[in-house]
Design an enzyme around this catalytic site. Structure first.
Site, PDB file in Angstrom:
ATOM      1  N   HIS A  84       0.950  -1.259  -0.043  1.00 23.80           N
ATOM      2  CA  HIS A  84       0.053   0.101  -0.016  1.00 23.80           C
ATOM      3  C   HIS A  84       0.810   1.219   0.080  1.00 23.80           C
ATOM      4  CE1 HIS A  84      -3.798   2.121   1.386  1.00 23.80           C
ATOM      5  NE2 HIS A  84      -2.744   3.084   1.192  1.00 23.80           N
TER       6      HIS A  84
ATOM      7  N   HIS B  53       1.608   5.426  -1.561  1.00 28.99           N
ATOM      8  CA  HIS B  53       1.171   6.556  -2.234  1.00 28.99           C
ATOM      9  C   HIS B  53       2.166   7.289  -2.981  1.00 28.99           C
ATOM     10  CE1 HIS B  53      -3.011   6.657  -0.763  1.00 28.99           C
ATOM     11  NE2 HIS B  53      -2.322   6.293   0.310  1.00 28.99           N
ATOM     12  N   LEU B  54       2.634   7.172  -4.355  1.00 32.49           N
ATOM     13  CA  LEU B  54       3.630   7.742  -4.908  1.00 32.49           C
ATOM     14  C   LEU B  54       3.323   9.215  -5.387  1.00 32.49           C
ATOM     15  CD1 LEU B  54       5.287   4.910  -6.981  1.00 32.49           C
ATOM     16  CD2 LEU B  54       6.102   5.967  -5.032  1.00 32.49           C
ATOM     17  N   ARG B  55       2.088   9.649  -5.690  1.00 29.87           N
ATOM     18  CA  ARG B  55       1.877  11.075  -6.073  1.00 29.87           C
ATOM     19  C   ARG B  55       2.301  11.341  -7.526  1.00 29.87           C
ATOM     20  NH1 ARG B  55      -1.436  10.695  -1.948  1.00 29.87           N
ATOM     21  NH2 ARG B  55      -0.688  11.938   0.114  1.00 29.87           N
TER      22      ARG B  55
ATOM     23  N   ASN C 198      -5.232   7.430  -5.864  1.00 28.08           N
ATOM     24  CA  ASN C 198      -5.807   8.591  -5.217  1.00 28.08           C
ATOM     25  C   ASN C 198      -5.324   9.738  -5.829  1.00 28.08           C
ATOM     26  OD1 ASN C 198      -4.282   7.906  -3.521  1.00 28.08           O
ATOM     27  ND2 ASN C 198      -5.283   8.782  -1.687  1.00 28.08           N
TER      28      ASN C 198
ATOM     29  N   LYS D 242      -9.396  -0.585  -6.050  1.00 26.75           N
ATOM     30  CA  LYS D 242      -9.426   0.184  -4.583  1.00 26.75           C
ATOM     31  C   LYS D 242     -10.905   0.782  -4.380  1.00 26.75           C
ATOM     32  CE  LYS D 242      -7.871   2.088  -0.838  1.00 26.75           C
ATOM     33  NZ  LYS D 242      -6.770   2.428  -0.178  1.00 26.75           N
TER      34      LYS D 242
ATOM     35  N   HIS E 278     -10.369   0.808   1.706  1.00 29.69           N
ATOM     36  CA  HIS E 278     -10.182   1.912   2.723  1.00 29.69           C
ATOM     37  C   HIS E 278     -11.216   1.593   3.601  1.00 29.69           C
ATOM     38  CE1 HIS E 278      -8.754   5.719   4.446  1.00 29.69           C
ATOM     39  NE2 HIS E 278     -10.004   5.468   4.969  1.00 29.69           N
TER      40      HIS E 278
ATOM     41  N   HIS F  82      -4.531  -0.888   6.239  1.00 28.14           N
ATOM     42  CA  HIS F  82      -4.077  -0.062   7.193  1.00 28.14           C
ATOM     43  C   HIS F  82      -4.973  -0.321   8.523  1.00 28.14           C
ATOM     44  CE1 HIS F  82      -6.962   2.580   5.009  1.00 28.14           C
ATOM     45  NE2 HIS F  82      -5.757   3.186   4.276  1.00 28.14           N
TER      46      HIS F  82
ATOM     47  N   LEU G 275      -5.378   8.757   7.890  1.00 22.58           N
ATOM     48  CA  LEU G 275      -6.718   8.097   7.996  1.00 22.58           C
ATOM     49  C   LEU G 275      -6.496   6.685   7.690  1.00 22.58           C
ATOM     50  CD1 LEU G 275      -8.915  10.872   6.670  1.00 22.58           C
ATOM     51  CD2 LEU G 275      -8.928  10.019   8.968  1.00 22.58           C
TER      52      LEU G 275
ATOM     53  N   ASP H  29       1.324   2.552   3.497  1.00 21.82           N
ATOM     54  CA  ASP H  29       0.439   3.750   3.382  1.00 21.82           C
ATOM     55  C   ASP H  29       1.266   5.151   3.286  1.00 21.82           C
ATOM     56  OD1 ASP H  29      -1.691   5.184   2.982  1.00 21.82           O
ATOM     57  OD2 ASP H  29      -2.532   5.200   5.031  1.00 21.82           O
TER      58      ASP H  29
ATOM     59  N   HIS I 272       2.871  14.832   2.032  1.00 21.02           N
ATOM     60  CA  HIS I 272       2.069  15.961   1.949  1.00 21.02           C
ATOM     61  C   HIS I 272       3.300  17.153   1.790  1.00 21.02           C
ATOM     62  CE1 HIS I 272      -2.041  14.541   1.651  1.00 21.02           C
ATOM     63  NE2 HIS I 272      -1.712  13.730   2.445  1.00 21.02           N
TER      64      HIS I 272
ATOM     65  N   ALA J 221      -4.716  14.618   5.882  1.00 21.69           N
ATOM     66  CA  ALA J 221      -4.317  13.361   6.322  1.00 21.69           C
ATOM     67  C   ALA J 221      -3.422  12.736   5.575  1.00 21.69           C
ATOM     68  CB  ALA J 221      -5.769  12.574   6.572  1.00 21.69           C
TER      69      ALA J 221
HETATM   70  C1  NCD Z   1      -3.878   8.917   2.281  1.00 22.46           C
HETATM   71  C2  NCD Z   1      -3.161  10.074   1.200  1.00 22.46           C
HETATM   72  O1  NCD Z   1      -2.876  11.002   1.556  1.00 22.46           O
HETATM   73  O2  NCD Z   1      -3.575   9.739   0.069  1.00 22.46           O
HETATM   74  N1  NCD Z   1      -3.916   9.800   3.582  1.00 22.46           N
HETATM   75  C3  NCD Z   1      -3.804   8.947   4.737  1.00 22.46           C
HETATM   76  O3  NCD Z   1      -4.098   9.578   5.641  1.00 22.46           O
HETATM   77  N2  NCD Z   1      -3.470   7.608   4.708  1.00 22.46           N
HETATM   78  C4  NCD Z   1      -5.112   8.570   1.814  1.00 22.46           C
HETATM   79  C5  NCD Z   1      -5.364   7.017   2.517  1.00 22.46           C
HETATM   80  O4  NCD Z   1      -4.857   6.226   2.212  1.00 22.46           O
HETATM   81  O5  NCD Z   1      -6.454   7.109   3.189  1.00 22.46           O
HETATM   82 ZN    ZN Z   2      -3.141   5.081   1.868  1.00 21.41          ZN
END
Ligand code: NCD
Ligand code: ZN
Length: 346
Positions: free
Chosen positions: A13, A15-17, A41, A99, A136, A174, A217, A245, A249, A260
């Protein structure tokens, strides 16, 4: 133990943006992990094959020729997604999984699903073709207390999904509660566990003033839940595996809106190992990090190995983000400013 050699881990899991952030942070995953499930996302979510292919190409174009890191792409479920897109995307090996974000449950989930029953036809197809569903697991009803949202989701949404689709491959992502640990153990599904939920409880967000660095989150819960998560992760039980996860940011955004997400990929292995060491469970780490995940997903284990050494590792206060040679921002990593006990041998 002073040294630990294990099969290369996978991150189930991540997030690479996109764009410049992706460019700067990809190395933290591609250097240490064999594969990672890439969350869809993005600002413009990955809801089609076309976007999935473009996103995958943008990631792969940043990898060096010798790097064997494999991004496993996911499609973002919406109420209007077509079964045809999902089926083609899966069978053509573009998407590894789908997802489910309940609408408004978390960062960039605006286009998620409001009424989950509306996509039961999608679950039926996924069950038939063997496509994993990554969830999620939080309701987004503002009337439900934020600390109860995982538990309520399990009772009102997940339980019916499992009853209706007993052969659907489900990963509850998560997890943050003892309730989820028990539920996963007693149903035929799996769960990922993040490093931060093994280290912090909900007090972290309120220590020394409101602190969004520890806001993610699902939100961290009471200490008793953290203890259950540690027991689950270090148990060796096949239904639990690594999913960072890691959700970067930029500092200014965190400061501005307290969004989050915790960025941890630069310290993820070090962070998990700290917990496994404290629990006297270092010998279980390979199962959690490198074996249980591929087993659940019917994938081969990674052939490469990495070595972790017990040496002090100072975590930087910020990871700077550069565009060409110009610094355009910074991201605070989990454990910023702390010294951890383990590091990856280069
Ligand atoms: C994630 C995100 O910033 O994309 N944020 C997080 O708090 N985990 C989204 C997610 O996995 O809930
Ligand atoms: Zn996530």
């Amino acid at each position: 133990m002073e040294k630990l050699t294990i099969r290369k881990p996978d991150d189930w899991h991540l997030h690479l943006r996109e764009g410049v952030v992706l460019k700067n942070i990809l190395k933290f995953s591609s250097d240490f992990f064999g594969r990672a499930i890439i969350m869809p996302n993005t600002k413009n979510p990955i809801t089609s094959i076309e976007r999935g292919v473009a996103y995958k190409n943008s990631i792969c174009s940043l990898l060096s020729k010798t790097n064997t890191f494999k991004p496993l792409m996911t499609i973002y479920l919406t109420e209007s997604i077509s079964n045809d897109e999902i089926k083609r995307g899966f069978l053509d090996n573009i998407f590894f999984a789908a997802k489910l974000y309940p609408a408004n449950a978390t960062t960039n989930s605006l286009y998620g699903v409001k009424n989950i029953k509306k996509i039961y036809k999608v679950f039926e197809l996924m069950q038939e073709i063997g496509m994993p569903l990554l969830i999620h697991g939080e309701v987004s009803d503002p009337m439900v207390d934020i600390f109860d949202r995982e538990e309520v989701f399990i009772d009102t949404e997940l339980n019916p999904i499992i009853k209706n689709f007993p052969d659907l491959k489900i990963v509850l992502e998560h997890i943050t509660t003892s309730y989820a640990v028990d539920f996963v153990e007693s149903n035929n599904i799996a769960a990922t566990i993040t490093p931060h939920h093994l280290h912090i409880n909900r007090n972290a967000m309120f220590f020394g003033g409101l602190n969004s660095d520890f806001y993610c989150l699902p939100v961290a819960k009471r200490e008793s839940n953290r203890i259950s998560l540690i027991k689950a992760a270090t148990s060796g039980n096949e239904c639990f595996f690594l999913g960072t996860d890691s959700a970067p940011h930029l500092r200014e955004w965190k400061a501005f809106c307290g969004c989050a997400g915790i960025f941890n990929s630069s310290v993820a292995l070090n962070s998990y190992l700290q917990v496994f060491e404290e629990e006297n469970a270092l010998e279980k780490f390979e199962k959690f990090a490198s074996i249980n995940g591929p087993k659940f997903h019917n994938l081969p284990l990674n052939n490469e190995y990495i070595t972790l050494v017990r040496e002090p590792y100072e975590v930087e206060e910020f990871v700077d983000i550069f565009d060409e040679n110009k610094k355009i921002g910074a991201i605070k990593p989990f454990h910023a400013g702390q010294t951890l006990n383990w590091r990856v041998k280069s």
